[in-house]
Design a protein around this motif. Sequence first.
Motif, PDB file in Angstrom:
ATOM      1  N   THR A  52       1.171  -4.714  -7.295  1.00  0.00           N
ATOM      2  CA  THR A  52       1.326  -3.264  -7.341  1.00  0.00           C
ATOM      3  C   THR A  52       1.983  -2.751  -6.064  1.00  0.00           C
ATOM      4  O   THR A  52       1.923  -3.382  -5.007  1.00  0.00           O
ATOM      5  N   ILE A  53       2.609  -1.577  -6.195  1.00  0.00           N
ATOM      6  CA  ILE A  53       3.220  -0.894  -5.066  1.00  0.00           C
ATOM      7  C   ILE A  53       2.654   0.521  -5.046  1.00  0.00           C
ATOM      8  O   ILE A  53       2.683   1.237  -6.057  1.00  0.00           O
ATOM      9  N   GLY A  54       2.134   0.940  -3.913  1.00  0.00           N
ATOM     10  CA  GLY A  54       1.494   2.236  -3.807  1.00  0.00           C
ATOM     11  C   GLY A  54       2.473   3.396  -3.742  1.00  0.00           C
ATOM     12  O   GLY A  54       3.668   3.222  -3.472  1.00  0.00           O
ATOM     13  N   PHE A 106       6.395   8.968  -6.131  1.00  0.00           N
ATOM     14  CA  PHE A 106       6.976   7.697  -6.540  1.00  0.00           C
ATOM     15  C   PHE A 106       7.215   6.870  -5.285  1.00  0.00           C
ATOM     16  O   PHE A 106       7.024   7.317  -4.169  1.00  0.00           O
ATOM     17  N   TRP A 107       7.650   5.640  -5.457  1.00  0.00           N
ATOM     18  CA  TRP A 107       7.833   4.742  -4.322  1.00  0.00           C
ATOM     19  C   TRP A 107       8.839   5.284  -3.306  1.00  0.00           C
ATOM     20  O   TRP A 107       8.706   5.062  -2.119  1.00  0.00           O
ATOM     21  N   PHE A 108       9.883   5.971  -3.814  1.00  0.00           N
ATOM     22  CA  PHE A 108      10.971   6.371  -2.936  1.00  0.00           C
ATOM     23  C   PHE A 108      11.068   7.882  -2.725  1.00  0.00           C
ATOM     24  O   PHE A 108      11.937   8.343  -1.998  1.00  0.00           O
ATOM     25  N   THR A 109      10.235   8.658  -3.375  1.00  0.00           N
ATOM     26  CA  THR A 109      10.338  10.110  -3.254  1.00  0.00           C
ATOM     27  C   THR A 109       8.997  10.734  -2.931  1.00  0.00           C
ATOM     28  O   THR A 109       7.941  10.231  -3.304  1.00  0.00           O
ATOM     29  N   LYS A 110       9.039  11.850  -2.236  1.00  0.00           N
ATOM     30  CA  LYS A 110       7.823  12.568  -1.859  1.00  0.00           C
ATOM     31  C   LYS A 110       7.246  13.335  -3.047  1.00  0.00           C
ATOM     32  O   LYS A 110       6.129  13.118  -3.450  1.00  0.00           O
ATOM     33  N   GLY A 162       0.772  -1.227   0.000  1.00  0.00           N
ATOM     34  CA  GLY A 162       0.000   0.000   0.000  1.00  0.00           C
ATOM     35  C   GLY A 162       0.804   1.278   0.000  1.00  0.00           C
ATOM     36  O   GLY A 162       2.014   1.298   0.266  1.00  0.00           O
ATOM     37  N   ALA A 163       0.117   2.373  -0.285  1.00  0.00           N
ATOM     38  CA  ALA A 163       0.736   3.692  -0.266  1.00  0.00           C
ATOM     39  C   ALA A 163       1.290   3.997   1.126  1.00  0.00           C
ATOM     40  O   ALA A 163       0.651   3.693   2.130  1.00  0.00           O
ATOM     41  N   ASN A 164       2.502   4.536   1.162  1.00  0.00           N
ATOM     42  CA  ASN A 164       3.166   4.919   2.417  1.00  0.00           C
ATOM     43  C   ASN A 164       3.358   3.740   3.373  1.00  0.00           C
ATOM     44  O   ASN A 164       3.490   3.929   4.573  1.00  0.00           O
ATOM     45  N   ALA A 165       3.374   2.531   2.834  1.00  0.00           N
ATOM     46  CA  ALA A 165       3.430   1.339   3.678  1.00  0.00           C
ATOM     47  C   ALA A 165       4.553   1.399   4.712  1.00  0.00           C
ATOM     48  O   ALA A 165       4.350   1.064   5.879  1.00  0.00           O
ATOM     49  N   PHE A 166       5.738   1.828   4.292  1.00  0.00           N
ATOM     50  CA  PHE A 166       6.872   1.881   5.215  1.00  0.00           C
ATOM     51  C   PHE A 166       7.430   3.301   5.348  1.00  0.00           C
ATOM     52  O   PHE A 166       8.571   3.490   5.776  1.00  0.00           O
TER      53      PHE A 166
END
Length: 465
Positions: free
Chosen positions: A309-311, A342-346, A281-285
């Motif tokens: 999918t990756i949120g 994106f997965w790694f950026t705000k 999910g989005a913001n999972a970690f």
Amino acid sequence: MKKFKLFALTALLALGANAFAAEVGTKFAGANGVMYQVKTAYTPANPGAGTDADPGEVIVVAYSQSATADAVTIPSTIQNTNNAIIAAVPLTNIYNVVGIAELGKNYADEDDAEVTVFQGAKSASITLPTSVKNIGASSFKNCESATIVIPTGSQLMTIGANAFEGCKNLATFATANATLLIIVGQEAFKGCAKLTTFTAGQYLASIGAGAFKGTGITTLDLSVCKAFKSEATTDPGTANVDRWFTDTTDDYKKNEKLTTVILPTELSAAATGETNYFHIGANAFDGCSKLVTIGTTANSYEIPAYVNTIGDEAFVNTGVTKFDLSKNANIKSFTPTAASKFWFTKTVANTSTSTLQQIILNKAFNDPTNAAKKYTIGANDLANISTLTKIGTTDGEYQLPKGAVLVAGMFAGTGLTKLDLSKYDATDMELVALFGDGISTLTEVKLNANTTKLDAEAFANCTAL
């Protein structure tokens, strides 16, 4: 006394099951200050002969701690000795203890102020019986016990929302013995700062949002959880991996304990006509700054093949350094669902705080004309991840698979040092400005012999090339 027992048995024979059915909903005290409530009636086949045909069920609804009760053990079976008629029956296992009530709710899920369960209990340890199947919501809220004993052979299947919230001393919770556990509710262990381990069994299928906020858990091992999936859906609206460790509030915005997440090694096969859908999910970690590895083993960075999918922002503000998609054929797009994320950026506008150093793509993605075998990496998807020095496949850590569609600006602001485009063998291939306004870290680019045209600013300001 004998006359009374004879009268009681005679009454039972006359009343039949009604004498027991009347017990449903009533509360009675057991040993150690534990209060029970009858959930289902005991129905004996032959009460006069003491035949224990069908035990009833009770739940724990309250606990009144005595001064000497440092350790409390709840039995698996109990008899209501407060009922004179039932007490006269020569049986000991009238009721099975099947659950811990939800705070403020009785057996019928109705509001009941008398249901205080273990809220604020101060006993050093509480031992649950193997017969307990459900721990109700908020039932141990702010309990000061250091140990909750889950015995071997436990039938526990559900831990309700906020069940152990605020148990600041809780250090031991033997989930390894809860092999039948299916559901952990949202914020179930919120604020259990001394809880450092959580071991999941193969039937665990769901963990609610915020379940581990404020805990001391360093490694979350879900490797044996074969049931951890969404069935009969292709809708990623419900996350399999939710935001378990942090939230947007100041108290839980950061987690500096979690270092490793081990995802299920495999999932059970879908039933006929069903589709397994697995969504991180989005913001999972988000905010788990010490999280370095996520994969199928403790030292792995491999995103399993079953992940669909990756949120957005799933790994923002983590310490993840490597992301391995080499065995995953489901994730085809790096482009986020929300703008500028994106997965790694705000956001694209902000300088990334990501620690990501390497991405490994699936080399089987080798046909940009085939939707099933191509990657979509947008112009801003990797923007400003200055720590990213390598993107490639298992054939070469800098070698892009041909299925990765080349887009202007797709590597802008990264720290790539080399790029191997030798797989791009299309005639008259045009090389666009992949690096945006240029990056100072790029030293080498390997082209295919069929590359015939370079964009006017293909390598502009790549001063180390």
